[in-house]
Every structure is written in structure tokens, then in C-alpha cells.
Design a protein around this motif. Structure first.
Motif, PDB file in Angstrom:
ATOM      1  N   GLY A 246       1.754   3.158   3.823  1.00  0.00           N
ATOM      2  CA  GLY A 246       2.576   3.615   2.707  1.00  0.00           C
ATOM      3  C   GLY A 246       2.273   5.083   2.474  1.00  0.00           C
ATOM      4  O   GLY A 246       1.098   5.468   2.374  1.00  0.00           O
TER       5      GLY A 246
ATOM      6  N   PHE B 175      10.314  -0.151  -7.366  1.00  0.00           N
ATOM      7  CA  PHE B 175       9.576   0.142  -6.143  1.00  0.00           C
ATOM      8  C   PHE B 175      10.141  -0.634  -4.945  1.00  0.00           C
ATOM      9  O   PHE B 175      10.259  -1.872  -4.987  1.00  0.00           O
ATOM     10  CB  PHE B 175       8.091  -0.206  -6.314  1.00  0.00           C
ATOM     11  CG  PHE B 175       7.333  -0.003  -5.039  1.00  0.00           C
ATOM     12  CD1 PHE B 175       6.918   1.258  -4.667  1.00  0.00           C
ATOM     13  CD2 PHE B 175       7.083  -1.063  -4.175  1.00  0.00           C
ATOM     14  CE1 PHE B 175       6.261   1.462  -3.463  1.00  0.00           C
ATOM     15  CE2 PHE B 175       6.430  -0.877  -2.970  1.00  0.00           C
ATOM     16  CZ  PHE B 175       6.015   0.392  -2.616  1.00  0.00           C
TER      17      PHE B 175
ATOM     18  N   GLY C  15      -3.656   4.057  -5.434  1.00  0.00           N
ATOM     19  CA  GLY C  15      -2.966   3.652  -4.204  1.00  0.00           C
ATOM     20  C   GLY C  15      -1.726   4.514  -4.036  1.00  0.00           C
ATOM     21  O   GLY C  15      -1.308   5.191  -4.986  1.00  0.00           O
ATOM     22  N   THR C  16      -1.134   4.488  -2.865  1.00  0.00           N
ATOM     23  CA  THR C  16       0.041   5.331  -2.640  1.00  0.00           C
ATOM     24  C   THR C  16       1.197   4.892  -3.531  1.00  0.00           C
ATOM     25  O   THR C  16       1.861   5.714  -4.161  1.00  0.00           O
ATOM     26  CB  THR C  16       0.467   5.261  -1.163  1.00  0.00           C
ATOM     27  OG1 THR C  16      -0.605   5.763  -0.393  1.00  0.00           O
ATOM     28  CG2 THR C  16       1.712   6.094  -0.905  1.00  0.00           C
ATOM     29  N   ALA C  17       1.438   3.591  -3.571  1.00  0.00           N
ATOM     30  CA  ALA C  17       2.591   3.102  -4.322  1.00  0.00           C
ATOM     31  C   ALA C  17       2.435   3.394  -5.813  1.00  0.00           C
ATOM     32  O   ALA C  17       3.350   3.870  -6.471  1.00  0.00           O
ATOM     33  CB  ALA C  17       2.773   1.613  -4.081  1.00  0.00           C
TER      34      ALA C  17
ATOM     35  N   LYS D   8      -4.786  -2.466   7.222  1.00  0.00           N
ATOM     36  CA  LYS D   8      -3.592  -2.686   6.404  1.00  0.00           C
ATOM     37  C   LYS D   8      -2.668  -3.611   7.181  1.00  0.00           C
ATOM     38  O   LYS D   8      -1.635  -3.201   7.708  1.00  0.00           O
ATOM     39  CB  LYS D   8      -2.938  -1.338   6.084  1.00  0.00           C
ATOM     40  CG  LYS D   8      -2.241  -1.333   4.752  1.00  0.00           C
ATOM     41  CD  LYS D   8      -2.002   0.076   4.258  1.00  0.00           C
ATOM     42  CE  LYS D   8      -1.094   0.105   3.056  1.00  0.00           C
ATOM     43  NZ  LYS D   8      -1.646  -0.537   1.854  1.00  0.00           N
TER      44      LYS D   8
ATOM     45  N   TYR E  60       5.079   1.970  -8.969  1.00  0.00           N
ATOM     46  CA  TYR E  60       4.897   0.528  -8.752  1.00  0.00           C
ATOM     47  C   TYR E  60       4.571  -0.177 -10.072  1.00  0.00           C
ATOM     48  O   TYR E  60       5.148  -1.195 -10.397  1.00  0.00           O
ATOM     49  CB  TYR E  60       3.775   0.297  -7.734  1.00  0.00           C
ATOM     50  CG  TYR E  60       3.814  -1.078  -7.124  1.00  0.00           C
ATOM     51  CD1 TYR E  60       4.423  -1.283  -5.900  1.00  0.00           C
ATOM     52  CD2 TYR E  60       3.265  -2.165  -7.764  1.00  0.00           C
ATOM     53  CE1 TYR E  60       4.483  -2.546  -5.334  1.00  0.00           C
ATOM     54  CE2 TYR E  60       3.322  -3.433  -7.217  1.00  0.00           C
ATOM     55  CZ  TYR E  60       3.929  -3.619  -5.997  1.00  0.00           C
ATOM     56  OH  TYR E  60       3.994  -4.864  -5.451  1.00  0.00           O
TER      57      TYR E  60
ATOM     58  N   ARG F  97       7.644   3.981   4.747  1.00  0.00           N
ATOM     59  CA  ARG F  97       6.977   2.756   5.194  1.00  0.00           C
ATOM     60  C   ARG F  97       7.000   2.656   6.725  1.00  0.00           C
ATOM     61  O   ARG F  97       7.931   2.111   7.316  1.00  0.00           O
ATOM     62  CB  ARG F  97       7.679   1.559   4.549  1.00  0.00           C
ATOM     63  CG  ARG F  97       7.281   0.165   5.055  1.00  0.00           C
ATOM     64  CD  ARG F  97       5.798  -0.098   5.020  1.00  0.00           C
ATOM     65  NE  ARG F  97       5.189  -0.118   3.708  1.00  0.00           N
ATOM     66  CZ  ARG F  97       5.058  -1.188   2.930  1.00  0.00           C
ATOM     67  NH1 ARG F  97       5.521  -2.351   3.326  1.00  0.00           N
ATOM     68  NH2 ARG F  97       4.442  -1.102   1.757  1.00  0.00           N
TER      69      ARG F  97
ATOM     70  N   PHE G  28       1.023  -2.043   8.544  1.00  0.00           N
ATOM     71  CA  PHE G  28       1.915  -1.058   7.922  1.00  0.00           C
ATOM     72  C   PHE G  28       1.142   0.052   7.241  1.00  0.00           C
ATOM     73  O   PHE G  28      -0.087   0.004   7.143  1.00  0.00           O
ATOM     74  CB  PHE G  28       2.880  -1.736   6.945  1.00  0.00           C
ATOM     75  CG  PHE G  28       2.224  -2.278   5.693  1.00  0.00           C
ATOM     76  CD1 PHE G  28       1.636  -3.527   5.659  1.00  0.00           C
ATOM     77  CD2 PHE G  28       2.199  -1.523   4.533  1.00  0.00           C
ATOM     78  CE1 PHE G  28       1.034  -4.028   4.512  1.00  0.00           C
ATOM     79  CE2 PHE G  28       1.607  -2.011   3.374  1.00  0.00           C
ATOM     80  CZ  PHE G  28       1.026  -3.262   3.368  1.00  0.00           C
TER      81      PHE G  28
ATOM     82  N   MET H  67      -3.627  -4.478  -5.078  1.00  0.00           N
ATOM     83  CA  MET H  67      -3.451  -3.827  -3.783  1.00  0.00           C
ATOM     84  C   MET H  67      -3.978  -2.401  -3.818  1.00  0.00           C
ATOM     85  O   MET H  67      -3.531  -1.555  -3.061  1.00  0.00           O
ATOM     86  CB  MET H  67      -1.969  -3.811  -3.430  1.00  0.00           C
ATOM     87  CG  MET H  67      -1.387  -5.204  -3.339  1.00  0.00           C
ATOM     88  SD  MET H  67       0.387  -5.159  -3.600  1.00  0.00           S
ATOM     89  CE  MET H  67       0.547  -4.592  -5.258  1.00  0.00           C
TER      90      MET H  67
ATOM     91  N   TYR I 233      -1.941  -9.121   2.578  1.00  0.00           N
ATOM     92  CA  TYR I 233      -1.074  -9.110   1.396  1.00  0.00           C
ATOM     93  C   TYR I 233      -0.524 -10.516   1.136  1.00  0.00           C
ATOM     94  O   TYR I 233      -0.490 -10.976  -0.009  1.00  0.00           O
ATOM     95  CB  TYR I 233       0.030  -8.045   1.569  1.00  0.00           C
ATOM     96  CG  TYR I 233      -0.622  -6.668   1.622  1.00  0.00           C
ATOM     97  CD1 TYR I 233      -0.726  -5.892   0.486  1.00  0.00           C
ATOM     98  CD2 TYR I 233      -1.228  -6.211   2.794  1.00  0.00           C
ATOM     99  CE1 TYR I 233      -1.391  -4.678   0.506  1.00  0.00           C
ATOM    100  CE2 TYR I 233      -1.897  -5.001   2.830  1.00  0.00           C
ATOM    101  CZ  TYR I 233      -1.978  -4.232   1.683  1.00  0.00           C
ATOM    102  OH  TYR I 233      -2.654  -3.043   1.707  1.00  0.00           O
TER     103      TYR I 233
ATOM    104  N   TYR J  99       9.403   6.879  -0.799  1.00  0.00           N
ATOM    105  CA  TYR J  99       8.309   6.090  -0.217  1.00  0.00           C
ATOM    106  C   TYR J  99       8.611   5.874   1.262  1.00  0.00           C
ATOM    107  O   TYR J  99       9.726   5.490   1.632  1.00  0.00           O
ATOM    108  CB  TYR J  99       8.212   4.746  -0.949  1.00  0.00           C
ATOM    109  CG  TYR J  99       7.030   3.896  -0.516  1.00  0.00           C
ATOM    110  CD1 TYR J  99       5.744   4.170  -0.978  1.00  0.00           C
ATOM    111  CD2 TYR J  99       7.204   2.813   0.344  1.00  0.00           C
ATOM    112  CE1 TYR J  99       4.663   3.386  -0.593  1.00  0.00           C
ATOM    113  CE2 TYR J  99       6.131   2.024   0.725  1.00  0.00           C
ATOM    114  CZ  TYR J  99       4.858   2.322   0.248  1.00  0.00           C
ATOM    115  OH  TYR J  99       3.795   1.546   0.631  1.00  0.00           O
TER     116      TYR J  99
HETATM  117  C1  COI Z   1       0.687   1.284  -1.069  1.00  0.00           C
HETATM  118  O1  COI Z   1       0.113   1.688  -2.074  1.00  0.00           O
HETATM  119  O2  COI Z   1       1.394   1.980  -0.331  1.00  0.00           O
HETATM  120  C2  COI Z   1       0.507  -0.085  -0.691  1.00  0.00           C
HETATM  121  O3  COI Z   1       0.193  -0.349   0.409  1.00  0.00           O
HETATM  122  C3  COI Z   1       0.804  -1.121  -1.636  1.00  0.00           C
HETATM  123  C4  COI Z   1       2.019  -1.810  -1.155  1.00  0.00           C
HETATM  124  C5  COI Z   1       1.677  -3.101  -0.520  1.00  0.00           C
HETATM  125  C6  COI Z   1       3.051  -1.910  -2.192  1.00  0.00           C
END
Ligand code: COI
Length: 354
Positions: free
Chosen positions: A74, A27, A301-303, A195, A170, A140, A72, A234, A200, A138
Motif C-alpha cells: 500500500g 477507502f 500505516g499507509t492507509a 504483507k 481509512y 495497490r 501486496f 492492520m 489479513y 492509494y
Molecule cells: C495499508 O496501510 O496500506 C495497509 O496495508 C492496510 C490495508 C490492508 C488497508
């Protein structure tokens, strides 16, 4: 007024793509050839450019480094089975990004920059999207303050950027989770729903201590009693009790309004499984486990998309789950994947074409 058509593109001389090992994509480790960069000054986003991925030159007095105005998002982009590229629900991320910006006294990022900029960037980099299960490109987007000043006040200037990373999941394996009773992630009135980078950074101590004890992550509890459940690592968290899904509610402002969380709630409803968004505490969970009613626990979660949980450790007690039997989490995960890959119809209009 600048607009998407003004985004200036500077071409690379040679792509790095042949250096990529498609069978080893941890990831967020590898980045594509291009990045998007824009600057905010005098109330306007200017100098919007897609350019070769490269280091930044920054003033050491940059306020983002000292006082943490940094947020940020994701997002993931996929190729469907017909080879068309789609982004999953990016407008939801834009809404959340601007809520985070507001909380951190940062400027709004307009749709043309966030969405159209992202589409133009991905269009250039389609060949970097992995065509492999549980893999994606992904995306960002992030913004940070750029005034060079040691005074504490909202910066007057900012940078907005988008990076792209071809990536695998992830968390590949089911997780072991320590229920956290010492450290706190978020309290009412704080920044838990946003976020921002500091959330984090602030979570690393708890995660590191849990990892030393053999766990993957922590299940966060509230700041006052350390009883009420918030997020897992997360990610947002879901509990399946008596065939009903329960996930902590958002009202207190201590939990991220996850886009995957929302998608999972919708899919569960589509499957006829009722979902309760409400406060849930650890005692209720332990009781449900002891009476055999706690069927599944998973993070979203997205990741990670959906991360299955095989163990919760609370107050000296192990709660174990057979992830092979986590029928609902696996079903929801498959449905989300099939919508992304175009194998199921996109009935909720989640996919945005690049
Ligand atoms: C996501 O799931 O996109 C997150 O924000 C976790 C990320 C900090 C790895």
C-alpha cells in the motif's frame, strides 16, 4: 530483457472520472481508468501492459486461490501545493514487497516494473488524485501465483498488478481498541513480517468479534503469553509514556516493518522525542496508565497514516485517552502531511516525483 520502455499502453475509450463523487471517497472503493498487469514465466516478467481497468479471467484451480501465494503493498501519491505529483517512499515498499515475496517463495519484482511501472500508471491518472486534506491516490501493487494445479508447491507462474484508488482516510474517527488475548496474528518463524493476503484473512475473526462488542479493532498480543504487544488492527502501534515514544521491535519477525512507522520514528527523532523500539507488554502499559504516565496511543500505516486511539479495553478495564490532548500524534501527522503537500522541505528525500 524487458524494461520500463517496453510497457505497452492500451488507451480507454471513455473515462469514468465524471462518475466520481469527490466528496464521498471511502477507502479503496473506487478505481481509476487503468491498471498495470504483468506475467511471470520462465524466470522473466513479460507482457507488461497498462490497460483499461477490467475483470480478470482466471483458472478455478489457480494456486493463489487454494494455497494463498498472494502478497501486496500500500502506497500513496499526492499532489503538492504547486500541483506536482509525488509518491511517498515507494522504494521502501519495493524492498518490503520483495521480502514478502521471498518468504512466500515467489519471484522478485524488479525496480523497473514496480517503480517505473507505477510512475507511468500514475502519470496517466493524475487527474484522479484528490486535492483534499487526508485524501490521496492509494496505490495497490500485488502479486499472486497463477499455476493451475492442486499440488502444493511454489507456483512457476505469477501475475503482478497495480491498481489505483482515489481515497479518503481509512479511519476517520478516533479508535476504540480491544486487547486481544484469544486469537493470534503472528508467531516467531511465521509470516507476520510479510504483507501476504492470509495475514489479513486470518485477522478477520478477531476484528469481527471485537466489532460486535463495540470496538473498531484489536491490539494483537504474542502467541505464547498474550502479553507482548504487536500491532493494532492492520497498523503498527506507538505508545507515548513519560514523553518517550515506545513501539514494538521488529526482531522477532512478527510485525510488519511499516514505512509510516519508520517515517514516524524519524519525525519523532527530528522533534527531539526519544523513541524506543523494544518489546513492551500489557502490564507495563496498564501500570503506566494507572500512574498517569501513558499519554498517547496511536496506530500508523499507509492507509490510515496516523490513527488516534481513544480507548484500550483490557481484562475488564477501560483505558481512556483524550484525543484532543494527543499533541505528539497530531504534530507528527501534520508534519508528514506538510512534507507530502510540499509545505515543509523534504529533508529525508521521501518524495519521488512521478
Ligand atoms: C495499508 O496501510 O496500506 C495497509 O496495508 C492496510 C490495508 C490492508 C488497508
Amino acid at each position: 530483457m524487458p524494461a520500463a520502455k517496453d510497457i505497452k499502453i492500451t488507451k480507454i475509450t471513455k473515462s469514468k472520472i465524471n462518475d466520481l463523487d469527490w466528496n464521498n471517497l471511502p477507502f479503496g472503493k473506487y478505481f481509476t481508468d487503468y491498471m498495470l498487469e504483468a506475467d511471470y514465466a520462465n524466470g522473466e516478467w513479460v507482457s507488461v501492459a497498462i490497460k483499461p481497468y477490467q475483470p480478470l479471467t482466471l483458472d478455478p484451480a489457480l494456486t493463489a486461490l487454494h494455497y494463498g501465494q498472494s502478497i501486496f503493498e500500500g502506497i500513496k501519491a499526492y499532489n503538492n501545493v504547486d500541483g506536482e505529483t509525488y509518491i511517498f517512499r515507494p522504494h521502501e515498499n519495493l524492498i518490503r514487497f520483495n521480502k514478502s515475496a521471498d518468504r512466500m517463495c515467489m519471484p522478485e519484482v524488479p525496480e523497473w516494473l514496480f517503480i517505473d511501472g507505477m510512475r507511468q500508471l500514475i502519470e496517466l491518472e493524475k487527474q484522479w488524485i484528490p486535492n483534499k486534506e487526508n485524501h490521496a491516490l492509494y496505490v495497490r501493487p500485488f502479486m499472486f501465483s497463477t499455476d493451475a494445479l492442486l499440488g502444493v508447491r511454489p507456483s512457476l507462474t505469477y501475475k503482478f498488478m497495480i491498481l489505483l484508488s482515489p481515497t479518503g482516510p481509512y479511519f476517520a474517527a478516533p479508535m476504540k481498541i480491544f486487547v486481544e488475548e484469544k486469537y493470534t496474528r503472528a508467531a516467531p518463524g511465521g509470516v507476520g513480517f510479510s504483507k501476504n493476503a492470509g495475514n489479513y484473512g486470518g485477522s478477520l475473526r478477531a476484528a469481527t468479534e471485537a466489532q460486535k462488542m463495540g470496538y473498531d479493532q484489536v491490539l494483537w498480543t504474542d502467541a505464547h503469553e498474550h502479553k507482548w504487544l504487536q500491532e493494532v488492527g492492520m497498523m503498527n502501534v506507538f505508545f507515548l509514556i513519560d514523553n518517550k515514544a515506545i513501539t514494538p521491535s521488529l526482531e522477532e519477525g512478527t510485525i510488519l516493518k511499516g514505512v509510516t512507522r519508520d517515517s514516524v520514528i524519524t519525525v519523532l527523532n527530528d522533534l527531539g522525542i526519544s523513541v524506543e523500539e523494544r518489546p513492551i507488554n500489557i502490564d507495563e502499559l496498564v501500570q503506566a496508565y494507572e500512574s498517569g504516565r501513558l499519554q498517547e496511543v496511536f496506530g500508523t500505516g499507509t492507509a490510515a497514516t496516523i490513527a488516534l486511539i481513544q480507548e484500550l479495553f483490557y481484562n475488564g478495564k477501560q483505558m481512556l485517552f483524550d484525543v484532543q490532548q494527543c499533541e505528539i500524534a497530531n504534530k507528527v501527522k501534520n508534519i508528514l502531511n506538510e512534507v507530502r503537500y510540499g509545505l515543509l522541505p523534504d529533508t529525508h528525500n521521501w518524495l519521488v516525483k512521478v
